[in-house]
Design a protein around this motif. Sequence first.
Motif, PDB file in Angstrom:
ATOM      1  N   MET A 161      -3.499  10.684   1.557  1.00  0.00           N
ATOM      2  CA  MET A 161      -3.126   9.398   0.967  1.00  0.00           C
ATOM      3  C   MET A 161      -2.360   8.507   1.931  1.00  0.00           C
ATOM      4  SD  MET A 161      -2.200  10.507  -2.916  1.00  0.00           S
ATOM      5  CE  MET A 161      -2.352   8.865  -3.608  1.00  0.00           C
ATOM      6  N   LEU A 162      -1.624   9.096   2.850  1.00  0.00           N
ATOM      7  CA  LEU A 162      -0.779   8.293   3.742  1.00  0.00           C
ATOM      8  C   LEU A 162      -1.396   8.059   5.117  1.00  0.00           C
ATOM      9  CD1 LEU A 162       2.708   9.749   2.787  1.00  0.00           C
ATOM     10  CD2 LEU A 162       1.656   7.628   1.993  1.00  0.00           C
ATOM     11  N   SER A 163      -2.401   8.840   5.508  1.00  0.00           N
ATOM     12  CA  SER A 163      -2.967   8.675   6.848  1.00  0.00           C
ATOM     13  C   SER A 163      -3.623   7.312   7.053  1.00  0.00           C
ATOM     14  CB  SER A 163      -3.923   9.805   7.205  1.00  0.00           C
ATOM     15  OG  SER A 163      -5.072   9.770   6.402  1.00  0.00           O
ATOM     16  N   PRO A 164      -4.277   6.718   6.042  1.00  0.00           N
ATOM     17  CA  PRO A 164      -4.812   5.368   6.281  1.00  0.00           C
ATOM     18  C   PRO A 164      -3.712   4.365   6.611  1.00  0.00           C
ATOM     19  CG  PRO A 164      -5.831   6.324   4.334  1.00  0.00           C
ATOM     20  CD  PRO A 164      -4.708   7.239   4.754  1.00  0.00           C
TER      21      PRO A 164
ATOM     22  N   ASP B 167       0.830  -1.213   0.000  1.00  0.00           N
ATOM     23  CA  ASP B 167       0.000   0.000   0.000  1.00  0.00           C
ATOM     24  C   ASP B 167       0.859   1.255   0.000  1.00  0.00           C
ATOM     25  OD1 ASP B 167      -2.206  -1.655   0.032  1.00  0.00           O
ATOM     26  OD2 ASP B 167      -2.704  -1.286   2.143  1.00  0.00           O
ATOM     27  N   LEU B 168       1.976   1.224   0.714  1.00  0.00           N
ATOM     28  CA  LEU B 168       2.875   2.372   0.752  1.00  0.00           C
ATOM     29  C   LEU B 168       3.496   2.626  -0.619  1.00  0.00           C
ATOM     30  CD1 LEU B 168       4.294   4.610   2.307  1.00  0.00           C
ATOM     31  CD2 LEU B 168       6.016   2.942   3.007  1.00  0.00           C
ATOM     32  N   VAL B 169       3.933   1.573  -1.290  1.00  0.00           N
ATOM     33  CA  VAL B 169       4.502   1.714  -2.632  1.00  0.00           C
ATOM     34  C   VAL B 169       3.448   2.290  -3.580  1.00  0.00           C
ATOM     35  CG1 VAL B 169       5.345   0.424  -4.639  1.00  0.00           C
ATOM     36  CG2 VAL B 169       6.286  -0.030  -2.371  1.00  0.00           C
ATOM     37  N   ASN B 170       2.219   1.780  -3.495  1.00  0.00           N
ATOM     38  CA  ASN B 170       1.147   2.289  -4.351  1.00  0.00           C
ATOM     39  C   ASN B 170       0.858   3.758  -4.065  1.00  0.00           C
ATOM     40  OD1 ASN B 170       0.820  -0.180  -5.645  1.00  0.00           O
ATOM     41  ND2 ASN B 170      -0.790  -0.853  -4.258  1.00  0.00           N
ATOM     42  N   ALA B 171       0.825   4.134  -2.797  1.00  0.00           N
ATOM     43  CA  ALA B 171       0.569   5.536  -2.437  1.00  0.00           C
ATOM     44  C   ALA B 171       1.692   6.434  -2.945  1.00  0.00           C
ATOM     45  CB  ALA B 171       0.410   5.666  -0.923  1.00  0.00           C
ATOM     46  N   GLN B 172       2.928   5.972  -2.830  1.00  0.00           N
ATOM     47  CA  GLN B 172       4.063   6.761  -3.323  1.00  0.00           C
ATOM     48  C   GLN B 172       3.988   6.930  -4.836  1.00  0.00           C
ATOM     49  OE1 GLN B 172       7.188   4.364  -1.574  1.00  0.00           O
ATOM     50  NE2 GLN B 172       7.543   5.857   0.050  1.00  0.00           N
ATOM     51  N   GLN B 173       3.596   5.885  -5.546  1.00  0.00           N
ATOM     52  CA  GLN B 173       3.456   5.972  -6.996  1.00  0.00           C
ATOM     53  C   GLN B 173       2.326   6.926  -7.376  1.00  0.00           C
ATOM     54  OE1 GLN B 173       3.001   1.828  -8.036  1.00  0.00           O
ATOM     55  NE2 GLN B 173       5.198   1.529  -8.313  1.00  0.00           N
ATOM     56  N   ASP B 174       1.226   6.841  -6.645  1.00  0.00           N
ATOM     57  CA  ASP B 174       0.104   7.751  -6.901  1.00  0.00           C
ATOM     58  C   ASP B 174       0.516   9.198  -6.664  1.00  0.00           C
ATOM     59  OD1 ASP B 174      -1.476   5.575  -7.541  1.00  0.00           O
ATOM     60  OD2 ASP B 174      -2.570   5.567  -5.636  1.00  0.00           O
ATOM     61  N   LEU B 175       1.256   9.433  -5.586  1.00  0.00           N
ATOM     62  CA  LEU B 175       1.717  10.795  -5.294  1.00  0.00           C
ATOM     63  C   LEU B 175       2.672  11.291  -6.378  1.00  0.00           C
ATOM     64  CD1 LEU B 175       2.287  10.714  -1.441  1.00  0.00           C
ATOM     65  CD2 LEU B 175       0.726  12.223  -2.688  1.00  0.00           C
ATOM     66  N   ALA B 176       3.562  10.421  -6.828  1.00  0.00           N
ATOM     67  CA  ALA B 176       4.520  10.821  -7.851  1.00  0.00           C
ATOM     68  C   ALA B 176       3.818  11.217  -9.148  1.00  0.00           C
ATOM     69  CB  ALA B 176       5.523   9.696  -8.109  1.00  0.00           C
ATOM     70  N   GLY B 177       2.677  10.608  -9.426  1.00  0.00           N
ATOM     71  CA  GLY B 177       1.934  10.911 -10.640  1.00  0.00           C
ATOM     72  C   GLY B 177       0.936  12.044 -10.497  1.00  0.00           C
TER      73      GLY B 177
END
Length: 115
Positions: free
Chosen positions: A100-103, A28-38
Amino acid sequence: MDRKDAASPQGMADLTSLLEQTRQVQEDLVNAQQDLAGATVDGHAGNGLVRALVSGTGELQDLEMSDQVFSLGDPAELAALVLAAVRDAQTKVTRLQQEMLSPLSRLLDGMDGAS
């Protein structure tokens, strides 16, 4: 949990569950980081005279200024508008990151309380 408890069937189930939760949080952290990067966020100042575009990771990507901004004639006022637009965008990025990261943070807190 001591060694004897960990070796019990319940202890192994607890350990397996914890490992699965950890794997899920990492994913989930990797996905959130990718979403933020985009993601991109824009900030405005001077009723839209200046617009700053910032990535979800906080990098300034673009700065647009209306032709009208150059008629202000005051470099300090232009600088203040640019700063205000960038700060507006950065504030929005910070909010987006928290959303995005609080969950994930809450999940980690729950895992900590489970031990």
